[in-house]
Design a protein around this motif. Structure first.
Motif, PDB file in Angstrom:
ATOM      1  N   ASP A   1       0.822  -1.308  -0.049  1.00  0.00           N
ATOM      2  CA  ASP A   1      -0.072  -0.152  -0.048  1.00  0.00           C
ATOM      3  C   ASP A   1       0.895   1.261   0.084  1.00  0.00           C
ATOM      4  OD1 ASP A   1      -2.319  -1.198  -0.057  1.00  0.00           O
ATOM      5  OD2 ASP A   1      -3.083  -0.784   1.667  1.00  0.00           O
ATOM      6  N   ILE A   2       2.024   1.329   0.654  1.00  0.00           N
ATOM      7  CA  ILE A   2       2.925   2.041   0.562  1.00  0.00           C
ATOM      8  C   ILE A   2       4.400   1.924   0.205  1.00  0.00           C
ATOM      9  CG2 ILE A   2       4.359   3.836   2.146  1.00  0.00           C
ATOM     10  CD1 ILE A   2       1.976   4.290   3.671  1.00  0.00           C
ATOM     11  N   GLU A   3       5.108   2.590  -0.848  1.00  0.00           N
ATOM     12  CA  GLU A   3       6.330   2.390  -1.159  1.00  0.00           C
ATOM     13  C   GLU A   3       7.006   3.625  -1.432  1.00  0.00           C
ATOM     14  OE1 GLU A   3       5.677  -1.688  -3.996  1.00  0.00           O
ATOM     15  OE2 GLU A   3       7.016  -0.005  -4.608  1.00  0.00           O
ATOM     16  N   THR A   4       7.914   3.882  -0.807  1.00  0.00           N
ATOM     17  CA  THR A   4       8.860   5.126  -0.732  1.00  0.00           C
ATOM     18  C   THR A   4      10.171   4.939  -1.394  1.00  0.00           C
ATOM     19  OG1 THR A   4       9.806   5.416   1.459  1.00  0.00           O
ATOM     20  CG2 THR A   4       7.367   6.187   1.010  1.00  0.00           C
ATOM     21  N   LYS A   5      10.869   5.613  -2.035  1.00  0.00           N
ATOM     22  CA  LYS A   5      12.154   5.673  -2.304  1.00  0.00           C
ATOM     23  C   LYS A   5      12.897   6.912  -2.108  1.00  0.00           C
ATOM     24  CE  LYS A   5      12.194   1.835  -5.540  1.00  0.00           C
ATOM     25  NZ  LYS A   5      10.982   1.626  -6.494  1.00  0.00           N
ATOM     26  N   GLY A   6      13.873   7.449  -1.250  1.00  0.00           N
ATOM     27  CA  GLY A   6      14.375   8.320  -0.907  1.00  0.00           C
ATOM     28  C   GLY A   6      13.840   9.306  -0.673  1.00  0.00           C
ATOM     29  N   LEU A   7      12.643   9.305   0.088  1.00  0.00           N
ATOM     30  CA  LEU A   7      11.579  10.404   0.492  1.00  0.00           C
ATOM     31  C   LEU A   7      12.351  11.198   1.424  1.00  0.00           C
ATOM     32  CD1 LEU A   7       8.704  10.941  -0.492  1.00  0.00           C
ATOM     33  CD2 LEU A   7       7.941  10.200   1.604  1.00  0.00           C
ATOM     34  N   THR A   8      12.451  12.538   0.990  1.00  0.00           N
ATOM     35  CA  THR A   8      13.022  13.665   1.893  1.00  0.00           C
ATOM     36  C   THR A   8      12.369  14.663   1.883  1.00  0.00           C
ATOM     37  OG1 THR A   8      15.370  12.834   0.911  1.00  0.00           O
ATOM     38  CG2 THR A   8      15.122  14.905   1.925  1.00  0.00           C
ATOM     39  N   LYS A   9      12.349  15.473   3.252  1.00  0.00           N
ATOM     40  CA  LYS A   9      11.731  16.719   3.410  1.00  0.00           C
ATOM     41  C   LYS A   9      12.661  17.686   4.119  1.00  0.00           C
ATOM     42  CE  LYS A   9       8.725  19.777   3.192  1.00  0.00           C
ATOM     43  NZ  LYS A   9       8.178  20.435   1.946  1.00  0.00           N
ATOM     44  N   ARG A  10      13.050  18.707   3.468  1.00  0.00           N
ATOM     45  CA  ARG A  10      14.090  19.692   4.082  1.00  0.00           C
ATOM     46  C   ARG A  10      13.181  21.014   4.489  1.00  0.00           C
ATOM     47  NH1 ARG A  10      18.058  16.839   1.159  1.00  0.00           N
ATOM     48  NH2 ARG A  10      17.379  17.992  -0.787  1.00  0.00           N
ATOM     49  N   PHE A  11      13.237  21.630   5.682  1.00  0.00           N
ATOM     50  CA  PHE A  11      12.761  22.887   6.029  1.00  0.00           C
ATOM     51  C   PHE A  11      14.151  23.793   5.995  1.00  0.00           C
ATOM     52  CE2 PHE A  11       9.697  20.021   7.619  1.00  0.00           C
ATOM     53  CZ  PHE A  11       8.465  20.315   7.047  1.00  0.00           C
ATOM     54  N   LYS A  12      14.284  24.872   5.341  1.00  0.00           N
ATOM     55  CA  LYS A  12      15.508  25.385   5.135  1.00  0.00           C
ATOM     56  C   LYS A  12      16.915  24.418   5.463  1.00  0.00           C
ATOM     57  CE  LYS A  12      13.006  29.706   6.027  1.00  0.00           C
ATOM     58  NZ  LYS A  12      12.528  30.596   7.178  1.00  0.00           N
ATOM     59  N   GLU A  13      17.262  24.871   6.646  1.00  0.00           N
ATOM     60  CA  GLU A  13      18.695  23.922   7.065  1.00  0.00           C
ATOM     61  C   GLU A  13      18.423  22.859   7.386  1.00  0.00           C
ATOM     62  OE1 GLU A  13      19.668  27.540   8.591  1.00  0.00           O
ATOM     63  OE2 GLU A  13      19.471  27.869   6.380  1.00  0.00           O
ATOM     64  N   LYS A  14      17.126  22.400   8.043  1.00  0.00           N
ATOM     65  CA  LYS A  14      16.915  21.389   8.614  1.00  0.00           C
ATOM     66  C   LYS A  14      16.189  20.234   7.921  1.00  0.00           C
ATOM     67  CE  LYS A  14      14.086  19.650  12.679  1.00  0.00           C
ATOM     68  NZ  LYS A  14      14.633  18.435  12.647  1.00  0.00           N
ATOM     69  N   THR A  15      16.783  18.947   7.967  1.00  0.00           N
ATOM     70  CA  THR A  15      16.299  17.704   7.149  1.00  0.00           C
ATOM     71  C   THR A  15      15.433  17.002   8.104  1.00  0.00           C
ATOM     72  OG1 THR A  15      18.157  17.894   5.765  1.00  0.00           O
ATOM     73  CG2 THR A  15      16.739  15.949   5.860  1.00  0.00           C
ATOM     74  N   ALA A  16      13.973  17.031   7.983  1.00  0.00           N
ATOM     75  CA  ALA A  16      13.100  16.607   8.855  1.00  0.00           C
ATOM     76  C   ALA A  16      13.138  15.085   8.472  1.00  0.00           C
ATOM     77  CB  ALA A  16      11.855  17.011   8.705  1.00  0.00           C
ATOM     78  N   VAL A  17      13.015  14.649   7.084  1.00  0.00           N
ATOM     79  CA  VAL A  17      13.127  13.306   6.684  1.00  0.00           C
ATOM     80  C   VAL A  17      14.067  13.203   5.893  1.00  0.00           C
ATOM     81  CG1 VAL A  17      11.581  11.317   5.832  1.00  0.00           C
ATOM     82  CG2 VAL A  17      10.501  12.843   7.301  1.00  0.00           C
ATOM     83  N   ASP A  18      14.822  12.100   5.965  1.00  0.00           N
ATOM     84  CA  ASP A  18      16.159  11.816   5.204  1.00  0.00           C
ATOM     85  C   ASP A  18      16.075  10.599   4.269  1.00  0.00           C
ATOM     86  OD1 ASP A  18      18.761  12.357   4.036  1.00  0.00           O
ATOM     87  OD2 ASP A  18      19.765  12.302   6.056  1.00  0.00           O
ATOM     88  N   GLY A  19      15.766  10.708   3.008  1.00  0.00           N
ATOM     89  CA  GLY A  19      16.199   9.652   2.275  1.00  0.00           C
ATOM     90  C   GLY A  19      15.215   8.299   2.791  1.00  0.00           C
ATOM     91  N   LEU A  20      13.852   8.685   3.019  1.00  0.00           N
ATOM     92  CA  LEU A  20      13.186   7.336   3.503  1.00  0.00           C
ATOM     93  C   LEU A  20      13.002   6.595   2.458  1.00  0.00           C
ATOM     94  CD1 LEU A  20      11.577   6.464   6.008  1.00  0.00           C
ATOM     95  CD2 LEU A  20       9.806   7.630   5.064  1.00  0.00           C
ATOM     96  N   ASP A  21      13.207   4.909   2.839  1.00  0.00           N
ATOM     97  CA  ASP A  21      12.924   4.012   1.899  1.00  0.00           C
ATOM     98  C   ASP A  21      11.909   3.051   2.753  1.00  0.00           C
ATOM     99  OD1 ASP A  21      14.474   4.579  -0.159  1.00  0.00           O
ATOM    100  OD2 ASP A  21      16.087   3.684   0.644  1.00  0.00           O
ATOM    101  N   LEU A  22      10.637   2.939   2.420  1.00  0.00           N
ATOM    102  CA  LEU A  22       9.580   2.444   3.258  1.00  0.00           C
ATOM    103  C   LEU A  22       8.800   1.548   2.330  1.00  0.00           C
ATOM    104  CD1 LEU A  22       8.733   2.154   6.063  1.00  0.00           C
ATOM    105  CD2 LEU A  22       6.992   4.115   5.580  1.00  0.00           C
TER     106      LEU A  22
END
Lengths: 248, 242
Positions: free
Chosen positions: B3-24
């Motif tokens: 149901d979910i497949e992620t590859k390298g999912l990333t979220k950056r807020f300015k300098e802060k990386t909240a989620v870093d290359g998520l493979d799930l």
């Protein structure tokens, strides 16, 4: 459309169940109406002051009372934005237009009811019952849309606290001063009058007074300005809300 | 099927990386818990997967739909119960449920029917006519989850569903969440270790925006060489085990 109606129903219930909305929407304009009518009785006839006579006052207060609609809209939207409910709704199939229409739809009948109550109170203190009152209500609806759109714009940008100041104090005062309800704009004249007639409020009051006096040919002369503002501000509100929604 | 497949999912807020290359990967019908301390990136992950935040990088498919291009299809099939209680305060419990059913496309009759069934299922009849703002924290949270279920989602995101609840209210909500197993895919974020251990088929441990380890609670305990899940978590989240 079905989704919009569900959301509109929720907004209507939220507003009707808030006693503050009912006070400012219905009770406060009646208090103003009574107060100014009593003041008018003390003004000698020689002064030839017609501004506070009930035929002129009722449409003015009716239009002014609609500025509180901006406050309700802004409060509702900013409150929603500050709550987690909006996160849930943002993840639902509701679109930006569904949201804005959902806020708009329950407020229009509320505006009409507000005007009818205002005119009913005016009849108690001397306004003759006439068919023009209904025309006056219809002519006032574009300014209701202007206020709803302004409320949506401020509600989309400001916090719940800031909205009280901007819409509750600033907007209601600005719309009152620039509408020609409390004093004749001809007396001030100049740039003040020009600005007032670029903005929608004075145009709305003039259109409403023309409707009340049965001068049908004069209504559109000023009402088109209000309609143009209504369309423009509504478009801005939709764009802004959608942007904010995506930024979330 | 996943149901979910992620590859390298990333979220950056300015300098802060909240989620870093998520493979799930999350399988259909699975109850998957994202576990981590505050700031690990759990809520940001949920916000990206539910369309509330646009990822900075990476790709994801949700229920087979591409997150970047097919969000309306995804929104029709998912539901989110946010971290804070998300209810309309001046509406009754029944009205709240009917509202969400309607927004997801039910007619009035269908909304009423679904609401009645859910009120029965979650034992909420006694508060059906109460306004949401008058309910206790536990009841509000239960309503919040019920609102997520009324649209009959294929995928349900529960973000810290029992945060701030007392033990009894928490255990009651666990029962509700357990009852969903198998029929709805559930992504649950929590920082309560016992909650993840008791409820989840699989657990993903996140720290500093990265998914460090993933497996059943037993597999994670074996990996850490610990018999207690809490000890295993401390070792795995602390980076003592690679």
């Amino acid at each position: 459309m079905k989704r919009t109606l569900w959301f509109a129903g929720r907004n209507l219930k939220e507003m009707l169940r808030d006693p503050l909305s009912l006070f400012f929407g219905i009770v406060f304009p009646i208090i103003l109406l009574l107060l100014l009518s009593f003041i008018n009785r003390s003004i000698p006839a020689e002064a030839q002051m017609t501004l506070f006579e009930i035929e002129s006052l009722a449409p003015g207060i009716g239009v002014f009372s609609l500025s509180f609609i901006a406050l309700f809209t802004a409060m509702l939207i900013s409150k929603d934005r500050g709550s987690s409910l909006i996160l849930r709704l943002y993840t639902s199939p509701l679109t930006g237009s569904n949201f804005i229409l959902g806020y708009l739809l329950p407020l229009l009948p509320m505006a009409a009811i507000q005007l009818l109550v205002c005119f009913a109170a005016s009849m108690v203190i001397g306004l003759p019952l006439r068919s023009e009152i209904l025309l006056c209500v219809a002519v006032s609806l574009p300014i209701a849309v202007v206020n709803i759109a302004l409320g949506a714009i401020f509600g989309s940008c400001l916090t719940e606290k800031a909205v009280g100041g901007v819409c509750g104090a600033l907007l209601t005062n600005v719309s009152a001063w620039l509408s020609g309800i409390w004093f004749s704009l001809d007396l001030v004249g100049g740039a003040f009058k020009t600005v007032a007639y670029v903005l929608p409020f004075a145009n709305a009051v003039d259109a409403c007074r023309a409707a009340m006096e049965g001068r049908l040919q004069d209504i559109w002369q000023t009402l088109w300005v209000v309609c143009a503002w209504a369309v423009g501000l509504l478009a801005v509100a939709i764009v802004l809300f959608t942007r904010k929604m995506k930024a979330k | 099927m996943n149901d979910i497949e992620t590859k390298g999912l990333t979220k950056r807020f300015k300098e802060k990386t909240a989620v870093d290359g998520l493979d799930l990967t999350v399988k259909q019908g699975e109850l998957f818990a994202l576990l981590g301390v505050n700031g690990a990136g759990k809520t940001t992950t949920i916000k990206m997967l539910s369309g509330l935040l646009v990822p900075t990088a990476g790709t994801a498919t949700v229920l087979g739909y591409d997150l970047a291009t097919q969000l309306p299809e995804i929104k029709q099939r998912i539901a989110v119960s946010p971290q804070e209680t998300a209810v309309a305060p001046n509406l009754t419990v029944r009205e709240n449920l009917e509202l969400i059913a309607g927004i997801y496309g039910s007619s009035r009759a269908q909304a009423r029917e679904k609401t009645a069934a859910l009120l029965d299922e979650l034992h909420m009849q006694e508060v059906a006519k109460s306004r949401a703002k008058t309910l206790s924290g536990g009841w509000q949270r239960r309503l919040s989850i019920a609102m997520a279920l009324i649209s009959e989602p294929q995928l349900l995101f529960l973000d810290e569903p029992t945060l701030g609840l007392d033990v009894l209210a928490r255990r009651e909500l666990w029962q509700v969440i357990r009852s969903l197993k198998g029929r709805v895919t559930v992504i649950l974020t929590t920082h309560y270790l016992e909650e993840a251990e008791a409820l989840a088929d699989r657990v993903g441990i996140m720290a500093s925006g990265r998914l460090l380890h993933c497996g059943t609670p037993r597999e994670l305990m074996d990996l850490a060489g610990e018999e207690k899940f809490e000890d295993a978590f401390v070792k795995l989240a602390g980076g003592e085990v690679q």
